[in-house]
Design a protein around this motif. Structure first.
Motif, PDB file in Angstrom:
ATOM      1  N   GLN A 162      -1.087   5.376  -1.437  1.00 34.06           N
ATOM      2  CA  GLN A 162      -0.609   5.723  -2.764  1.00 34.06           C
ATOM      3  C   GLN A 162      -1.738   5.498  -3.774  1.00 34.06           C
ATOM      4  OE1 GLN A 162       2.061   7.090  -3.901  1.00 34.06           O
ATOM      5  NE2 GLN A 162       2.905   6.148  -5.737  1.00 34.06           N
ATOM      6  N   PRO A 163      -2.014   6.469  -4.664  1.00 36.11           N
ATOM      7  CA  PRO A 163      -3.072   6.272  -5.664  1.00 36.11           C
ATOM      8  C   PRO A 163      -2.814   5.022  -6.511  1.00 36.11           C
ATOM      9  CG  PRO A 163      -2.368   8.559  -5.607  1.00 36.11           C
ATOM     10  CD  PRO A 163      -1.392   7.795  -4.765  1.00 36.11           C
ATOM     11  N   LEU A 164      -3.896   4.458  -7.021  1.00 34.75           N
ATOM     12  CA  LEU A 164      -3.765   3.259  -7.844  1.00 34.75           C
ATOM     13  C   LEU A 164      -4.926   3.136  -8.808  1.00 34.75           C
ATOM     14  CD1 LEU A 164      -4.676   0.017  -5.805  1.00 34.75           C
ATOM     15  CD2 LEU A 164      -5.492   2.300  -5.223  1.00 34.75           C
ATOM     16  N   LEU A 165      -4.726   2.344  -9.841  1.00 35.41           N
ATOM     17  CA  LEU A 165      -5.800   1.844 -10.700  1.00 35.41           C
ATOM     18  C   LEU A 165      -5.570   0.352 -10.809  1.00 35.41           C
ATOM     19  CD1 LEU A 165      -8.231   2.149 -12.554  1.00 35.41           C
ATOM     20  CD2 LEU A 165      -6.660   2.592 -14.441  1.00 35.41           C
ATOM     21  N   ARG A 166      -6.497  -0.405 -10.248  1.00 39.70           N
ATOM     22  CA  ARG A 166      -6.260  -1.843 -10.146  1.00 39.70           C
ATOM     23  C   ARG A 166      -7.579  -2.605 -10.165  1.00 39.70           C
ATOM     24  NH1 ARG A 166      -1.680  -4.995  -8.803  1.00 39.70           N
ATOM     25  NH2 ARG A 166      -2.361  -7.152  -8.953  1.00 39.70           N
ATOM     26  N   THR A 167      -7.716  -3.520 -11.111  1.00 43.87           N
ATOM     27  CA  THR A 167      -8.851  -4.431 -11.129  1.00 43.87           C
ATOM     28  C   THR A 167      -8.537  -5.625 -10.238  1.00 43.87           C
ATOM     29  OG1 THR A 167      -9.562  -3.792 -13.353  1.00 43.87           O
ATOM     30  CG2 THR A 167     -10.246  -5.961 -12.563  1.00 43.87           C
ATOM     31  N   VAL A 168      -9.421  -5.888  -9.282  1.00 43.11           N
ATOM     32  CA  VAL A 168      -9.306  -7.050  -8.398  1.00 43.11           C
ATOM     33  C   VAL A 168     -10.404  -8.024  -8.800  1.00 43.11           C
ATOM     34  CG1 VAL A 168      -9.285  -7.863  -6.025  1.00 43.11           C
ATOM     35  CG2 VAL A 168      -8.432  -5.566  -6.566  1.00 43.11           C
ATOM     36  N   PRO A 169     -10.069  -9.214  -9.295  1.00 45.10           N
ATOM     37  CA  PRO A 169     -11.087 -10.115  -9.844  1.00 45.10           C
ATOM     38  C   PRO A 169     -12.005 -10.685  -8.780  1.00 45.10           C
ATOM     39  CG  PRO A 169      -8.932 -11.174  -9.803  1.00 45.10           C
ATOM     40  CD  PRO A 169      -8.703  -9.755  -9.411  1.00 45.10           C
ATOM     41  N   ALA A 170     -13.172 -11.097  -9.219  1.00 45.82           N
ATOM     42  CA  ALA A 170     -14.122 -11.768  -8.332  1.00 45.82           C
ATOM     43  C   ALA A 170     -13.503 -13.061  -7.807  1.00 45.82           C
ATOM     44  CB  ALA A 170     -15.420 -12.063  -9.080  1.00 45.82           C
ATOM     45  N   GLY A 171     -13.889 -13.423  -6.599  1.00 45.70           N
ATOM     46  CA  GLY A 171     -13.384 -14.647  -5.987  1.00 45.70           C
ATOM     47  C   GLY A 171     -12.165 -14.434  -5.124  1.00 45.70           C
ATOM     48  N   GLY A 172     -11.386 -13.384  -5.410  1.00 39.91           N
ATOM     49  CA  GLY A 172     -10.256 -13.047  -4.564  1.00 39.91           C
ATOM     50  C   GLY A 172     -10.727 -12.275  -3.343  1.00 39.91           C
ATOM     51  N   ARG A 173      -9.778 -11.878  -2.513  1.00 35.35           N
ATOM     52  CA  ARG A 173     -10.097 -11.116  -1.315  1.00 35.35           C
ATOM     53  C   ARG A 173      -9.161  -9.919  -1.198  1.00 35.35           C
ATOM     54  NH1 ARG A 173      -9.253 -15.746   2.886  1.00 35.35           N
ATOM     55  NH2 ARG A 173      -8.038 -16.590   1.165  1.00 35.35           N
ATOM     56  N   LEU A 174      -9.619  -8.921  -0.476  1.00 39.63           N
ATOM     57  CA  LEU A 174      -8.779  -7.782  -0.148  1.00 39.63           C
ATOM     58  C   LEU A 174      -8.331  -7.905   1.299  1.00 39.63           C
ATOM     59  CD1 LEU A 174     -10.691  -4.764  -1.758  1.00 39.63           C
ATOM     60  CD2 LEU A 174      -8.537  -5.780  -2.543  1.00 39.63           C
ATOM     61  N   ARG A 175      -7.156  -7.351   1.588  1.00 33.01           N
ATOM     62  CA  ARG A 175      -6.655  -7.380   2.961  1.00 33.01           C
ATOM     63  C   ARG A 175      -6.043  -6.031   3.315  1.00 33.01           C
ATOM     64  NH1 ARG A 175      -2.599 -11.978   4.923  1.00 33.01           N
ATOM     65  NH2 ARG A 175      -4.581 -13.076   5.168  1.00 33.01           N
ATOM     66  N   LEU A 176      -6.389  -5.555   4.498  1.00 30.80           N
ATOM     67  CA  LEU A 176      -5.756  -4.391   5.089  1.00 30.80           C
ATOM     68  C   LEU A 176      -4.793  -4.857   6.168  1.00 30.80           C
ATOM     69  CD1 LEU A 176      -5.525  -1.308   5.743  1.00 30.80           C
ATOM     70  CD2 LEU A 176      -7.427  -1.661   7.342  1.00 30.80           C
ATOM     71  N   SER A 177      -3.553  -4.400   6.098  1.00 34.28           N
ATOM     72  CA  SER A 177      -2.542  -4.721   7.098  1.00 34.28           C
ATOM     73  C   SER A 177      -2.118  -3.427   7.789  1.00 34.28           C
ATOM     74  CB  SER A 177      -1.318  -5.386   6.466  1.00 34.28           C
ATOM     75  OG  SER A 177      -1.687  -6.522   5.699  1.00 34.28           O
ATOM     76  N   ILE A 178      -2.010  -3.483   9.124  1.00 30.96           N
ATOM     77  CA  ILE A 178      -1.641  -2.305   9.915  1.00 30.96           C
ATOM     78  C   ILE A 178      -0.476  -2.660  10.819  1.00 30.96           C
ATOM     79  CG2 ILE A 178      -2.421  -0.601  11.598  1.00 30.96           C
ATOM     80  CD1 ILE A 178      -5.268  -1.084  10.655  1.00 30.96           C
ATOM     81  N   ALA A 179       0.587  -1.869  10.753  1.00 31.33           N
ATOM     82  CA  ALA A 179       1.745  -2.039  11.623  1.00 31.33           C
ATOM     83  C   ALA A 179       2.127  -0.680  12.194  1.00 31.33           C
ATOM     84  CB  ALA A 179       2.913  -2.650  10.852  1.00 31.33           C
ATOM     85  N   LEU A 180       2.987  -0.703  13.205  1.00 33.19           N
ATOM     86  CA  LEU A 180       3.459   0.533  13.826  1.00 33.19           C
ATOM     87  C   LEU A 180       4.825   0.959  13.304  1.00 33.19           C
ATOM     88  CD1 LEU A 180       2.394  -0.126  17.538  1.00 33.19           C
ATOM     89  CD2 LEU A 180       1.105   1.002  15.711  1.00 33.19           C
ATOM     90  N   ALA A 181       5.359   0.207  12.356  1.00 33.05           N
ATOM     91  CA  ALA A 181       6.629   0.559  11.718  1.00 33.05           C
ATOM     92  C   ALA A 181       6.631   0.009  10.305  1.00 33.05           C
ATOM     93  CB  ALA A 181       7.821   0.016  12.509  1.00 33.05           C
ATOM     94  N   GLY A 182       7.464   0.604   9.473  1.00 31.94           N
ATOM     95  CA  GLY A 182       7.679   0.134   8.107  1.00 31.94           C
ATOM     96  C   GLY A 182       9.142   0.308   7.759  1.00 31.94           C
ATOM     97  N   TRP A 183       9.984  -0.355   8.531  1.00 30.63           N
ATOM     98  CA  TRP A 183      11.435  -0.188   8.452  1.00 30.63           C
ATOM     99  C   TRP A 183      12.023  -0.951   7.272  1.00 30.63           C
ATOM    100  CZ3 TRP A 183      15.044   2.879  10.195  1.00 30.63           C
ATOM    101  CH2 TRP A 183      16.373   2.457  10.220  1.00 30.63           C
ATOM    102  N   PRO A 184      12.968  -0.375   6.504  1.00 28.36           N
ATOM    103  CA  PRO A 184      13.559   0.959   6.665  1.00 28.36           C
ATOM    104  C   PRO A 184      12.927   2.020   5.771  1.00 28.36           C
ATOM    105  CG  PRO A 184      14.880  -0.275   5.138  1.00 28.36           C
ATOM    106  CD  PRO A 184      13.723  -1.167   5.496  1.00 28.36           C
ATOM    107  N   LEU A 185      11.756   1.716   5.200  1.00 28.16           N
ATOM    108  CA  LEU A 185      11.132   2.694   4.316  1.00 28.16           C
ATOM    109  C   LEU A 185      10.775   3.959   5.093  1.00 28.16           C
ATOM    110  CD1 LEU A 185      11.021   0.029   2.728  1.00 28.16           C
ATOM    111  CD2 LEU A 185       8.760   0.702   1.916  1.00 28.16           C
ATOM    112  N   ILE A 186      10.342   3.752   6.343  1.00 32.39           N
ATOM    113  CA  ILE A 186       9.984   4.844   7.236  1.00 32.39           C
ATOM    114  C   ILE A 186      10.825   4.707   8.505  1.00 32.39           C
ATOM    115  CG2 ILE A 186       8.119   5.855   8.614  1.00 32.39           C
ATOM    116  CD1 ILE A 186       7.800   6.305   5.617  1.00 32.39           C
TER     117      ILE A 186
END
Length: 541
Positions: free
Chosen positions: A473-497
């Motif tokens: 989903q498109p976004l505009l988001r400032t992520v401050p220094a010192g924090g971290r980003l995380r990618l999460s991957i699953a094979l389901a997203g119930w019940p959204l999908i």
């Protein structure tokens, strides 16, 4: 304006348009008690004209008090209008008849604008010919039924799709006086039974429902091309929300209008589909209509693009979408990314090649359909918006890849893309992904979901170790220094999908007991998360 800034009183009446085929469309109208004729504002919608989308907009009387004839019409087969309702199928023809009728009303001066969101957003764009409205304000809508109204990454919106389809089905039952079927729908929605049983319920109570066609691959194009080009070139105020499922439709409309030679305005805020958090959008719309329908000069210069940065809490304003530089962050996993929070790493580019050293490896992920990986929040949930996903990331059926602490603030602006190689042991799998911000508060890990992305693969090609990509989903988001980003991957997203059954069929076509365990192997060599980073000279205003 009346004394002490109060608004003048308005008159209200009901009007009828008889179409060439004999169907009568009913409308409610509001106008000032004295004066006129006035420019008109038109909303065409299927939910009963008395509602007039007041869940997000000011009442039509408010617009009328500012010098407009406001007309809210029940579309064919809805509310008090005659005929049979078929989603979007008759809107171009009926809308063009309505436009000619409205311009001929004695209290209309011939100038007409349209407003409305969701269904009412798309009805503003559907016309049989070039004589459409003088200006439009479509909110939270898109042109493609498949890509803007039903799916992300070829995966059907499960809970949103069923909830909306049942809402329209309930209106159909109410219209035909079927209280029993209406009660079954209300009970299923209240008890959340519709999540598992909604498809069968639709087949029983509303066999002509649009979702039964859509999820079976029957896509009907509602767009009348001749009328669309003219509308895209005329003044347009586009409104979207970062947590709205139709945001990609809004941004696509913005691009299409620019290509057609139009000069659209785009406003995207921290809004969900049904909650605009006092975004003063009625005032924005009123100023837009005053300028284009009354020739009033704008009170202050308005930027063509206005985007709310959720991270810093400020509006970004500019002549176009902010410029971006794409950075490819690499993934490293060695088989433990789902059980060890430190095993999966998301690495920033380094060196002249931009490749991250130490990237690569492999992981496997298993989906147990008895306990499918849940998802929440974001743009695809009934309870849309920000979400804490710390507990979700602690599950062993979720792979996580976390960056080192960021040495500088990042401004994510646009669409994030994940590119990787994956193969399923069966004939189908989904990738349900999330991008989050991670930080520590008094030793406690906080995980705030920023954006979600989904991809679906069905058939024998799902078994090939091939390149897959997932758009977020498109976004505009400032992520401050010192924090971290995380990618999460699953094979389901119930019940959204809906849960991919793993046998090559779509989720709605398979009974729950026929779902298979899904096993997917990932190869991280050359896999990357592509981040659109806003240029430093494009700071928020």
């Amino acid at each position: 304006m009346g004394a002490a800034g109060t608004l003048p009183d308005v008159a209200h009446d009901q009007r009828q348009l008889v179409l060439p085929d004999g169907v009568a469309l009913q409308a409610s109208c509001w106008r000032l008690r004295h004066g006129g004729p006035w420019p008109a504002l038109l909303m065409r919608q299927p939910y009963g004209r008395a509602l007039a989308s007041t869940m997000v907009y000011a009442h039509p009387a408010w617009y009328a008090a500012h010098g407009y004839l406001v007309v809210v019409q029940d579309v064919r087969g809805c509310g008090d209008s005659g005929g049979n309702f078929r989603l979007f199928a008759n809107e171009a023809r009926d809308g063009s008849c309505t436009m000619a009728w409205l311009r001929a009303q004695p209290d209309c001066n011939g100038r007409v604008g349209c407003y409305g969101f969701s269904y009412q957003g798309l009805t503003q764009l559907l016309w049989d010919g070039p004589d459409g409205p003088d200006c439009t304000a479509p909110a939270m809508a898109g042109l493609s039924l498949q890509h803007h109204w039903c799916q992300d990454g070829r995966a059907d919106w499960w809970v949103l799709g069923l909830a909306w389809a049942l809402q329209l089905a309930a209106a159909t039952c109410q219209r035909r006086g079927d209280g029993v079927a209406y009660g079954r729908i209300r009970k299923a929605l209240h008890r959340q039974d519709f999540i598992e049983e909604g498809w069968g319920l639709l087949q029983q109570v509303d066999p002509e429902n649009h979702l039964l066609r859509w999820w079976s691959g029957d896509w009907e194009s509602p767009v009348a091309a001749a009328g669309l080009e003219a509308v895209l070139r005329r003044p347009m105020l586009l409104i979207g929300g970062w947590y709205d499922p139709y945001l990609r439709g809004v941004t696509a409309l913005h691009e299409q209008s620019l290509k057609a030679g139009g000069s659209p305005r785009l406003v995207v805020g921290p809004w969900t589909h049904g909650n605009w958090h006092g975004g003063q959008l009625d005032q924005r719309q009123l100023a837009f209509f005053n300028h284009h329908l009354k020739d009033c000069p704008p009170e202050q210069p308005q930027a063509a693009v206005q985007l709310f940065d959720v991270g810093c809490g400020h509006w970004w304003r500019g002549a176009h979408w902010p410029r971006q530089a794409l950075e490819r962050w690499r993934l490293r996993g060695q088989g433990l990314s789902g059980v060890d929070p430190h095993a999966g790493v998301l690495l920033p580019p380094s060196g002249k090649t931009g490749a991250a050293t130490g990237a690569g490896g492999r992981d496997r992920l298993v989906l147990d359909p008895w306990r499918p990986t849940p998802a929440r929040g974001g743009h695809l949930d009934v309870q849309a918006g920000p979400a804490d996903r710390h507990d979700l990331d602690c599950r062993s059926d979720v792979l996580t890849f976390t960056t080192p602490p960021l040495p500088r603030a990042l401004i994510l602006s646009g669409t994030v893309w994940l590119r990787l190689r994956a193969a399923s042991e069966g004939r189908g799998f989904d990738l349900c992904c999330a991008l989050s911000r991670v930080w520590d508060v008094d030793g406690r890990l906080q995980v705030e979901q920023l954006s979600m992305g989904v991809g679906r693969w069905l058939g024998p090609q799902a078994q090939d170790l091939a390149w897959r990509q997932v758009g977020f989903q498109p976004l505009l988001r400032t992520v401050p220094a010192g924090g971290r980003l995380r990618l999460s991957i699953a094979l389901a997203g119930w019940p959204l999908i809906g849960i991919n059954p793993g046998n090559g069929q779509a989720p709605h076509a398979v009974a729950a007991h026929e779902r298979q365990v899904v096993v997917v192997e990932f190869c991280w060599d050359e896999a990357c998360l592509e981040l659109p980073l806003q240029q430093p000279d494009q700071a928020a205003a």
